[in-house]
Design a protein around this motif. Structure first.
Motif, PDB file in Angstrom:
ATOM      1  N   LEU A   1       8.203   0.883   0.236  1.00 24.83           N
ATOM      2  CA  LEU A   1       8.964  -0.022  -0.621  1.00 24.83           C
ATOM      3  C   LEU A   1       8.052  -0.977  -1.395  1.00 24.83           C
ATOM      4  CD1 LEU A   1      11.601  -1.216  -1.662  1.00 24.83           C
ATOM      5  CD2 LEU A   1      11.753  -2.568   0.447  1.00 24.83           C
TER       6      LEU A   1
ATOM      7  N   THR B   1      10.937   6.163   3.390  1.00 25.14           N
ATOM      8  CA  THR B   1       9.512   5.793   3.436  1.00 25.14           C
ATOM      9  C   THR B   1       8.935   6.313   4.755  1.00 25.14           C
ATOM     10  OG1 THR B   1       9.821   3.715   4.627  1.00 25.14           O
ATOM     11  CG2 THR B   1      10.021   3.618   2.224  1.00 25.14           C
TER      12      THR B   1
ATOM     13  N   LYS C   1      13.535  -9.667  12.684  1.00 28.27           N
ATOM     14  CA  LYS C   1      14.232  -9.745  11.388  1.00 28.27           C
ATOM     15  C   LYS C   1      15.315 -10.840  11.392  1.00 28.27           C
ATOM     16  CE  LYS C   1      12.081  -6.522   8.962  1.00 28.27           C
ATOM     17  NZ  LYS C   1      11.300  -6.847   7.759  1.00 28.27           N
TER      18      LYS C   1
ATOM     19  N   TYR D   1      12.555  -5.472  17.107  1.00 31.63           N
ATOM     20  CA  TYR D   1      12.635  -5.415  15.639  1.00 31.63           C
ATOM     21  C   TYR D   1      13.742  -6.349  15.130  1.00 31.63           C
ATOM     22  CZ  TYR D   1      12.924  -3.428  10.916  1.00 31.63           C
ATOM     23  OH  TYR D   1      12.928  -3.263   9.545  1.00 31.63           O
TER      24      TYR D   1
ATOM     25  N   ILE E   1      15.658   3.541   4.236  1.00 34.56           N
ATOM     26  CA  ILE E   1      14.953   3.883   2.987  1.00 34.56           C
ATOM     27  C   ILE E   1      14.020   5.065   3.268  1.00 34.56           C
ATOM     28  CG2 ILE E   1      13.559   2.968   1.081  1.00 34.56           C
ATOM     29  CD1 ILE E   1      14.051   0.141   2.263  1.00 34.56           C
TER      30      ILE E   1
ATOM     31  N   ARG F   1      -3.439  -4.057   4.201  1.00 30.82           N
ATOM     32  CA  ARG F   1      -4.749  -3.844   4.834  1.00 30.82           C
ATOM     33  C   ARG F   1      -5.469  -2.642   4.229  1.00 30.82           C
ATOM     34  NH1 ARG F   1      -2.436  -3.209  10.653  1.00 30.82           N
ATOM     35  NH2 ARG F   1      -1.069  -1.987   9.302  1.00 30.82           N
ATOM     36  N   SER F   2      -4.714  -1.622   3.766  1.00 27.24           N
ATOM     37  CA  SER F   2      -5.330  -0.363   3.301  1.00 27.24           C
ATOM     38  C   SER F   2      -5.798  -0.510   1.856  1.00 27.24           C
ATOM     39  CB  SER F   2      -4.319   0.778   3.403  1.00 27.24           C
ATOM     40  OG  SER F   2      -3.713   0.782   4.668  1.00 27.24           O
TER      41      SER F   2
ATOM     42  N   ASN G   1       7.221  -8.357   2.018  1.00 32.32           N
ATOM     43  CA  ASN G   1       7.749  -7.013   2.281  1.00 32.32           C
ATOM     44  C   ASN G   1       7.073  -6.347   3.481  1.00 32.32           C
ATOM     45  OD1 ASN G   1       8.815  -4.180   1.450  1.00 32.32           O
ATOM     46  ND2 ASN G   1       6.573  -3.987   1.402  1.00 32.32           N
TER      47      ASN G   1
ATOM     48  N   ASP H   1      -4.664  -8.838   5.967  1.00 27.81           N
ATOM     49  CA  ASP H   1      -3.853  -8.631   7.179  1.00 27.81           C
ATOM     50  C   ASP H   1      -3.028  -9.899   7.347  1.00 27.81           C
ATOM     51  OD1 ASP H   1      -2.802  -8.575   9.736  1.00 27.81           O
ATOM     52  OD2 ASP H   1      -4.543  -7.540  10.580  1.00 27.81           O
TER      53      ASP H   1
ATOM     54  N   SER I   1       0.811  -1.230   0.000  1.00 25.17           N
ATOM     55  CA  SER I   1       0.000   0.000   0.000  1.00 25.17           C
ATOM     56  C   SER I   1       0.838   1.272   0.000  1.00 25.17           C
ATOM     57  CB  SER I   1      -0.945  -0.001   1.211  1.00 25.17           C
ATOM     58  OG  SER I   1      -0.216  -0.126   2.411  1.00 25.17           O
TER      59      SER I   1
HETATM   60  N1  LIG Z   1      12.244   2.016   5.616  1.00 27.71           N
HETATM   61  C1  LIG Z   1      13.395   1.548   6.041  1.00 27.71           C
HETATM   62  O1  LIG Z   1      14.302   2.309   6.417  1.00 27.71           O
HETATM   63  C2  LIG Z   1      13.631   0.062   6.069  1.00 27.71           C
HETATM   64  C3  LIG Z   1      14.939  -0.398   6.262  1.00 27.71           C
HETATM   65  C4  LIG Z   1      15.176  -1.761   6.273  1.00 27.71           C
HETATM   66  C5  LIG Z   1      14.136  -2.657   6.091  1.00 27.71           C
HETATM   67  N2  LIG Z   1      12.870  -2.181   5.913  1.00 27.71           N
HETATM   68  C6  LIG Z   1      11.805  -3.171   5.720  1.00 27.71           C
HETATM   69  O2  LIG Z   1      11.215  -2.921   4.459  1.00 27.71           O
HETATM   70  C7  LIG Z   1       9.850  -3.350   4.474  1.00 27.71           C
HETATM   71  C8  LIG Z   1       8.967  -2.239   3.920  1.00 27.71           C
HETATM   72  O3  LIG Z   1       9.055  -1.131   4.780  1.00 27.71           O
HETATM   73  P1  LIG Z   1       8.650   0.354   4.345  1.00 27.71           P
HETATM   74  O4  LIG Z   1       9.800   1.201   4.642  1.00 27.71           O
HETATM   75  O5  LIG Z   1       8.049   0.358   3.001  1.00 27.71           O
HETATM   76  O6  LIG Z   1       7.530   0.625   5.458  1.00 27.71           O
HETATM   77  P2  LIG Z   1       6.126   1.389   5.378  1.00 27.71           P
HETATM   78  O7  LIG Z   1       6.190   2.510   4.411  1.00 27.71           O
HETATM   79  O8  LIG Z   1       5.743   1.672   6.800  1.00 27.71           O
HETATM   80  O9  LIG Z   1       5.134   0.287   4.767  1.00 27.71           O
HETATM   81  C9  LIG Z   1       4.857  -0.895   5.483  1.00 27.71           C
HETATM   82  C10 LIG Z   1       3.890  -1.750   4.694  1.00 27.71           C
HETATM   83  O10 LIG Z   1       3.586  -2.916   5.497  1.00 27.71           O
HETATM   84  C11 LIG Z   1       2.180  -3.101   5.491  1.00 27.71           C
HETATM   85  N3  LIG Z   1       1.704  -3.789   6.705  1.00 27.71           N
HETATM   86  C12 LIG Z   1       1.923  -3.453   7.994  1.00 27.71           C
HETATM   87  N4  LIG Z   1       1.251  -4.292   8.812  1.00 27.71           N
HETATM   88  C13 LIG Z   1       0.597  -5.174   8.007  1.00 27.71           C
HETATM   89  C14 LIG Z   1      -0.264  -6.275   8.234  1.00 27.71           C
HETATM   90  N5  LIG Z   1      -0.620  -6.665   9.480  1.00 27.71           N
HETATM   91  N6  LIG Z   1      -0.756  -6.967   7.177  1.00 27.71           N
HETATM   92  C15 LIG Z   1      -0.429  -6.586   5.908  1.00 27.71           C
HETATM   93  N7  LIG Z   1       0.386  -5.557   5.624  1.00 27.71           N
HETATM   94  C16 LIG Z   1       0.887  -4.861   6.661  1.00 27.71           C
HETATM   95  C17 LIG Z   1       1.601  -1.691   5.379  1.00 27.71           C
HETATM   96  O11 LIG Z   1       0.314  -1.748   4.787  1.00 27.71           O
HETATM   97  P3  LIG Z   1      -1.077  -1.517   5.579  1.00 27.71           P
HETATM   98  O12 LIG Z   1      -0.803  -0.608   6.741  1.00 27.71           O
HETATM   99  O13 LIG Z   1      -1.951  -0.927   4.518  1.00 27.71           O
HETATM  100  O14 LIG Z   1      -1.508  -2.890   5.981  1.00 27.71           O
HETATM  101  C18 LIG Z   1       2.583  -1.048   4.403  1.00 27.71           C
HETATM  102  O15 LIG Z   1       2.193  -1.274   3.070  1.00 27.71           O
HETATM  103  C19 LIG Z   1       9.547  -3.740   5.923  1.00 27.71           C
HETATM  104  O16 LIG Z   1       9.641  -5.147   6.051  1.00 27.71           O
HETATM  105  C20 LIG Z   1      10.661  -3.079   6.713  1.00 27.71           C
HETATM  106  O17 LIG Z   1      10.940  -3.777   7.902  1.00 27.71           O
HETATM  107  C21 LIG Z   1      12.598  -0.849   5.883  1.00 27.71           C
END
Ligand SMILES: NC(=O)c1ccc[n+]([C@@H]2O[C@H](COP(=O)([O-])OP(=O)(O)OC[C@H]3O[C@@H](n4cnc5c(N)ncnc54)[C@H](OP(=O)(O)O)[C@@H]3O)[C@@H](O)[C@H]2O)c1
Length: 227
Positions: free
Chosen positions: A18, A186, A155, A151, A184, A38-39, A87, A60, A15
């Motif tokens: 990444l 985000t 992971k 966290y 990243i 979920r969104s 992801n 979810d 949603s």
């Molecule tokens: N951003 C960083 O700096 C970073 C660094 C290293 C690794 N990561 C990893 O990269 C991945 C993506 O992160 P991001 O930065 O894109 O985060 P983000 O922008 O917060 O997005 C997180 C995504 O996970 C979904 N999500 C959360 N809970 C969920 C659930 N119960 N069921 C289904 N979907 C769910 C959210 O969708 P809904 O809320 O719509 O369900 C959203 O689409 C994650 O695994 C994170 O740990 C991120």
């Protein structure tokens, strides 16, 4: 590089952030993409630019029944699953004595158990397609840090789950990769100017899933070049 046209991919956490960038990159390569989160309104918005390539499914991933439905719906629509990109993820950061039990559980439920559920229910189909599981872990999946107890534990768990899966699925020609990004840009949390763009990360993920059939990238670590 493989031509991924005709392939079917499921991307969780699609949603925003990444996951959204991964869906777009795959859609540009003419992959049929199931975007899950979920969104639902945000997912529908994503599909407007790629109506023929991306299908939204509300899910979810902490609920095994919803995950079963995600896999079942994908199979009903497209008859195959070639790529599963786990992801979806959340981060709650605090010293262990200050981290709530709810936040600790939620991280394990989304980051680790959610990945287990999607793998569990899609593996029979991935064996048939000789497919690919790519689990998005983190630098936090290979290096722990203070305030990252929950966290990092979730992971590191993803890394262990992926390693076991890689051995279980090798003889079935199913690839299992882990991708460990640094910061990243985000909504996940605060980031510095030099953090990775989601599109840069999505491009690397595309390269991994498009690698030649005889090549597997077990684990890829991607960091921003910190000035
Ligand atoms: N951003 C960083 O700096 C970073 C660094 C290293 C690794 N990561 C990893 O990269 C991945 C993506 O992160 P991001 O930065 O894109 O985060 P983000 O922008 O917060 O997005 C997180 C995504 O996970 C979904 N999500 C959360 N809970 C969920 C659930 N119960 N069921 C289904 N979907 C769910 C959210 O969708 P809904 O809320 O719509 O369900 C959203 O689409 C994650 O695994 C994170 O740990 C991120």
């Amino acid at each position: 590089m493989q031509d991924l046209t005709e392939k079917v991919a499921i991307v969780t956490g699609a949603s925003r952030g990444l996951g959204k960038a991964i869906c777009k990159r795959l859609a540009e390569a003419k992959v049929t993409v199931i975007a899950a989160a979920r969104s639902f309104d945000d997912l529908k918005q994503l599909t407007t630019s790629y109506p023929d390539q991306i299908t939204p499914i509300a899910c979810d991933i902490t609920d095994p029944k919803q995950v079963e439905n995600l896999i079942h719906s994908t199979m009903t629509m497209h008859k195959q699953i070639d790529i599963l990109i786990n992801n979806a993820g959340i981060g709650r950061f605090a010293p262990v004595d200050e981290l709530s039990t709810e936040d600790f559980s939620l991280m394990l439920d989304v980051n680790l158990k959610g990945t287990f559920f999607t793998c569990k229910y899609s593996i029979p189909h991935l064996k048939k397609s000789k497919g690919h599981i790519l689990n998005i872990s983190s630098i936090a999946g290979i290096e722990s840090f203070a305030s990252g107890g929950g966290y990092c534990a979730s992971k590191f768990g993803v890394m262990a789950l992926s390693d076991a899966l890689r051995m279980e699925l090798k003889s079935h020609h199913v690839k299992v990769s882990t991708f460990c990004p640094g910061s990243i840009k985000t909504d996940f949390g605060r980031y510095k100017d030099y953090a990775l763009e989601p599109e840069q990360v999505a491009e690397s993920i595309y390269q991994i899933v498009a690698a030649d059939p005889g090549v597997i990238m077990n684990q890829v670590v991607m960091r921003p070049l910190v000035p």
